[in-house]
Design a protein around this motif. Structure first.
Motif, PDB file in Angstrom:
ATOM      1  N   ALA A 117       0.847  -1.183   0.000  1.00  0.00           N
ATOM      2  CA  ALA A 117       0.000   0.000   0.000  1.00  0.00           C
ATOM      3  C   ALA A 117       0.885   1.236   0.000  1.00  0.00           C
ATOM      4  N   PHE A 118       0.271   2.394  -0.237  1.00  0.00           N
ATOM      5  CA  PHE A 118       1.013   3.649  -0.335  1.00  0.00           C
ATOM      6  C   PHE A 118       0.397   4.707   0.586  1.00  0.00           C
ATOM      7  N   LEU A 119       1.250   5.551   1.136  1.00  0.00           N
ATOM      8  CA  LEU A 119       0.787   6.675   1.953  1.00  0.00           C
ATOM      9  C   LEU A 119       1.541   7.944   1.547  1.00  0.00           C
ATOM     10  N   PRO A 120       0.950   8.767   0.663  1.00  0.00           N
ATOM     11  CA  PRO A 120       1.559  10.066   0.355  1.00  0.00           C
ATOM     12  C   PRO A 120       1.441  10.980   1.567  1.00  0.00           C
ATOM     13  N   LEU A 121       2.436  11.819   1.765  1.00  0.00           N
ATOM     14  CA  LEU A 121       2.439  12.735   2.898  1.00  0.00           C
ATOM     15  C   LEU A 121       2.528  14.175   2.402  1.00  0.00           C
ATOM     16  N   ASN A 122       1.688  15.013   2.948  1.00  0.00           N
ATOM     17  CA  ASN A 122       1.679  16.423   2.586  1.00  0.00           C
ATOM     18  C   ASN A 122       2.954  17.093   3.091  1.00  0.00           C
ATOM     19  N   ARG A 123       3.697  17.732   2.187  1.00  0.00           N
ATOM     20  CA  ARG A 123       4.949  18.403   2.572  1.00  0.00           C
ATOM     21  C   ARG A 123       4.732  19.482   3.626  1.00  0.00           C
ATOM     22  N   ASP A 124       3.515  20.032   3.702  1.00  0.00           N
ATOM     23  CA  ASP A 124       3.210  21.115   4.632  1.00  0.00           C
ATOM     24  C   ASP A 124       2.766  20.610   5.999  1.00  0.00           C
ATOM     25  N   THR A 125       2.806  19.286   6.202  1.00  0.00           N
ATOM     26  CA  THR A 125       2.368  18.714   7.471  1.00  0.00           C
ATOM     27  C   THR A 125       3.224  19.234   8.621  1.00  0.00           C
ATOM     28  N   MET A 126       2.568  19.741   9.650  1.00  0.00           N
ATOM     29  CA  MET A 126       3.281  20.267  10.814  1.00  0.00           C
ATOM     30  C   MET A 126       3.633  19.118  11.749  1.00  0.00           C
ATOM     31  N   THR A 127       4.925  19.009  12.060  1.00  0.00           N
ATOM     32  CA  THR A 127       5.403  17.945  12.934  1.00  0.00           C
ATOM     33  C   THR A 127       6.721  18.366  13.564  1.00  0.00           C
ATOM     34  N   GLU A 128       7.215  17.587  14.489  1.00  0.00           N
ATOM     35  CA  GLU A 128       8.461  17.925  15.181  1.00  0.00           C
ATOM     36  C   GLU A 128       9.662  17.635  14.283  1.00  0.00           C
ATOM     37  N   ILE A 129      10.484  18.643  14.096  1.00  0.00           N
ATOM     38  CA  ILE A 129      11.670  18.539  13.240  1.00  0.00           C
ATOM     39  C   ILE A 129      12.921  18.704  14.095  1.00  0.00           C
ATOM     40  N   ALA A 130      13.885  17.808  13.914  1.00  0.00           N
ATOM     41  CA  ALA A 130      15.168  17.920  14.616  1.00  0.00           C
ATOM     42  C   ALA A 130      16.028  18.972  13.913  1.00  0.00           C
ATOM     43  N   LEU A 131      16.454  19.973  14.652  1.00  0.00           N
ATOM     44  CA  LEU A 131      17.223  21.082  14.079  1.00  0.00           C
ATOM     45  C   LEU A 131      18.718  20.794  14.178  1.00  0.00           C
ATOM     46  N   ILE A 132      19.145  19.691  13.584  1.00  0.00           N
ATOM     47  CA  ILE A 132      20.560  19.324  13.676  1.00  0.00           C
ATOM     48  C   ILE A 132      21.418  20.305  12.865  1.00  0.00           C
ATOM     49  N   ASP A 133      22.661  20.475  13.294  1.00  0.00           N
ATOM     50  CA  ASP A 133      23.547  21.432  12.636  1.00  0.00           C
ATOM     51  C   ASP A 133      24.319  20.766  11.499  1.00  0.00           C
ATOM     52  N   GLN A 134      25.280  21.516  10.930  1.00  0.00           N
ATOM     53  CA  GLN A 134      26.052  20.985   9.794  1.00  0.00           C
ATOM     54  C   GLN A 134      26.951  19.817  10.160  1.00  0.00           C
ATOM     55  N   GLU A 135      27.104  19.572  11.463  1.00  0.00           N
ATOM     56  CA  GLU A 135      27.863  18.409  11.916  1.00  0.00           C
ATOM     57  C   GLU A 135      26.952  17.219  12.186  1.00  0.00           C
ATOM     58  N   GLY A 136      25.657  17.420  11.943  1.00  0.00           N
ATOM     59  CA  GLY A 136      24.701  16.350  12.183  1.00  0.00           C
ATOM     60  C   GLY A 136      24.364  16.180  13.649  1.00  0.00           C
ATOM     61  N   LYS A 137      24.637  17.201  14.445  1.00  0.00           N
ATOM     62  CA  LYS A 137      24.423  17.113  15.887  1.00  0.00           C
ATOM     63  C   LYS A 137      23.427  18.177  16.345  1.00  0.00           C
ATOM     64  N   GLY A 138      22.938  18.009  17.567  1.00  0.00           N
ATOM     65  CA  GLY A 138      22.018  18.980  18.149  1.00  0.00           C
ATOM     66  C   GLY A 138      20.735  18.315  18.604  1.00  0.00           C
ATOM     67  N   GLU A 139      20.251  18.738  19.768  1.00  0.00           N
ATOM     68  CA  GLU A 139      19.056  18.137  20.343  1.00  0.00           C
ATOM     69  C   GLU A 139      17.825  19.028  20.233  1.00  0.00           C
ATOM     70  N   ALA A 140      17.986  20.248  19.736  1.00  0.00           N
ATOM     71  CA  ALA A 140      16.849  21.169  19.627  1.00  0.00           C
ATOM     72  C   ALA A 140      15.866  20.688  18.567  1.00  0.00           C
ATOM     73  N   THR A 141      14.593  20.911  18.809  1.00  0.00           N
ATOM     74  CA  THR A 141      13.545  20.576  17.850  1.00  0.00           C
ATOM     75  C   THR A 141      12.563  21.734  17.750  1.00  0.00           C
ATOM     76  N   ALA A 142      11.771  21.726  16.694  1.00  0.00           N
ATOM     77  CA  ALA A 142      10.725  22.733  16.519  1.00  0.00           C
ATOM     78  C   ALA A 142       9.620  22.131  15.665  1.00  0.00           C
ATOM     79  N   VAL A 143       8.403  22.589  15.884  1.00  0.00           N
ATOM     80  CA  VAL A 143       7.281  22.148  15.061  1.00  0.00           C
ATOM     81  C   VAL A 143       7.263  22.990  13.791  1.00  0.00           C
ATOM     82  N   MET A 144       7.515  22.335  12.669  1.00  0.00           N
ATOM     83  CA  MET A 144       7.612  23.005  11.377  1.00  0.00           C
ATOM     84  C   MET A 144       7.040  22.100  10.291  1.00  0.00           C
ATOM     85  N   GLN A 145       7.005  22.612   9.055  1.00  0.00           N
ATOM     86  CA  GLN A 145       6.550  21.793   7.929  1.00  0.00           C
ATOM     87  C   GLN A 145       7.490  20.604   7.729  1.00  0.00           C
ATOM     88  N   LEU A 146       6.905  19.466   7.395  1.00  0.00           N
ATOM     89  CA  LEU A 146       7.667  18.230   7.202  1.00  0.00           C
ATOM     90  C   LEU A 146       8.767  18.386   6.160  1.00  0.00           C
TER      91      LEU A 146
END
Length: 345
Positions: A117-146
């Motif tokens: 089966a298939f599940l398309p996801l809306n790119r504008d879906t609001m969800t928790e995003i990990a705000l990792i830095d250019q080193e791939g690290k960081g624990e901060a998150t924010a609710v933003m578009q997928l």
């Protein structure tokens, strides 16, 4: 009986046998010496570890609205991504910004039941995003578009992995077994690997590509495929939901074309994989992808599911502009996962 059901029966039998053994140990506990009692405790602990391991092998666990659910490990889930050209992915890690993910779709396969089966996801879906830095690290998150999850990290790999994490989190922790990502500008190349995909043009593309004539059924060339899948603001109502309908239409036709070609050339998937290797990014090998498509070839298509919710205009991106935000309904998420994975409490 399904093979998956058989596994669960075996699991229950092992648990019953372990329980009987434990009870037997407890009945004779008074007759045991101290060393024997320690041994019985050790055996009990080992049995519990075995039981826990069997549980992990048979069930994946997720959490929705504070409640725990589980679903069979017979299900495999793969994320397909199509990204735009908004980032700086060709630069080094220090200046890296990932492209946004315009197209997101899960492919869910159950090899035991022989279904998919298939599940398309809306790119504008609001969800928790990990705000990792250019080193791939960081624990901060924010609710933003997928779609913004692919911004973060210092490499295309880290951007893909961050998107996988965001999609999994949106769905309560669903296990995603692999991903395949290409830039939307390379859709034309993908389209040509199957000698074009045939669709009926249901939208007015006159401002974008006059060759896409509303009402006609055509086999798309590379440029037409790009316009059909990528253009949004000057087509229909300019919204992402309308574009998702075209993306769904294209993907259905694409998979149909691939399945047809597999009948003449069973190695077609490896050919496509090799031809797209210089532009695609994936953690799947050619063999794994071919094996997946064979499962689709042999399986029953259960169709597309969809998360319902509410579109709003908001400013969560904090860039001084307003953007579309899609809030998925919690009941819709649960009902969709029940339909796709048969989740249970």
């Amino acid at each position: 009986m399904r093979r998956g059901s058989g596994k669960k029966v075996c699991f229950l039998l092992l648990v019953i046998l372990a329980t009987v053994f434990i009870c037997s140990c407890q009945r004779t506990k008074k007759e045991q010496k101290p060393d024997d009692e320690a041994g019985a405790t050790s055996v009990t602990a080992e049995i519990q570890e075995t039981t826990d391991e069997l549980e992990r092998l048979l069930w994946n666990k997720i959490r929705l609205d504070g409640k725990k659910y589980r679903y069979s490990t017979d299900y495999e889930t793969y994320l397909l991504m199509g990204t735009d050209e908004s980032g700086t992915e060709s630069t080094d890690r220090e200046k890296y910004i990932g492209n946004m993910a315009d197209f997101l779709m899960l492919v869910i396969v159950n090899r035991t039941d022989k279904t998919y089966a298939f599940l398309p996801l809306n790119r504008d879906t609001m969800t928790e995003i990990a705000l990792i830095d250019q080193e791939g690290k960081g624990e901060a998150t924010a609710v933003m578009q997928l779609c913004t999850a692919h911004w973060y990290g210092g490499s295309r790999k880290e951007s893909c992995e961050n998107t996988v994490k965001a999609v999994s989190g949106l769905l309560g922790g669903i296990v995603i077994n692999g991903y395949y990502e290409i830039h939307m500008q390379d859709i034309g190349k993908l389209n040509e690997t199957v000698e074009g995909v045939t669709v009926t043009i249901e939208s007015d593309f006159s401002k974008v590509d006059p060759s896409l004539k509303q009402g006609e059924t055509i086999t798309l060339n590379g440029e037409q495929a790009y316009h059909f899948l990528q253009n949004r603001t000057e087509v229909d109502d300019g919204g992402n939901v309308s574009r998702m309908k075209r993306q769904k239409q294209y993907m259905e036709a694409f998979f149909k074309k691939v399945k047809q070609k597999m009948e003449q050339d069973p190695q077609i998937i490896l050919t496509i994989y090799d031809e797209m290797a210089d532009v695609a990014f994936t953690d799947l090998s050619g063999g794994m992808l071919s094996d997946l498509v064979v499962a689709l070839q042999d399986g029953k298509n259960l169709g597309f599911q969809e998360l319902t919710g509410e579109n709003r205009i908001g400013s969560h991106l904090d860039d001084g502009l307003e953007h579309m935000e899609f809030y998925s309904d919690a009941d819709s998420v649960k009902e969709t996962l029940q339909a796709l994975y048969h989740i249970t409490e």
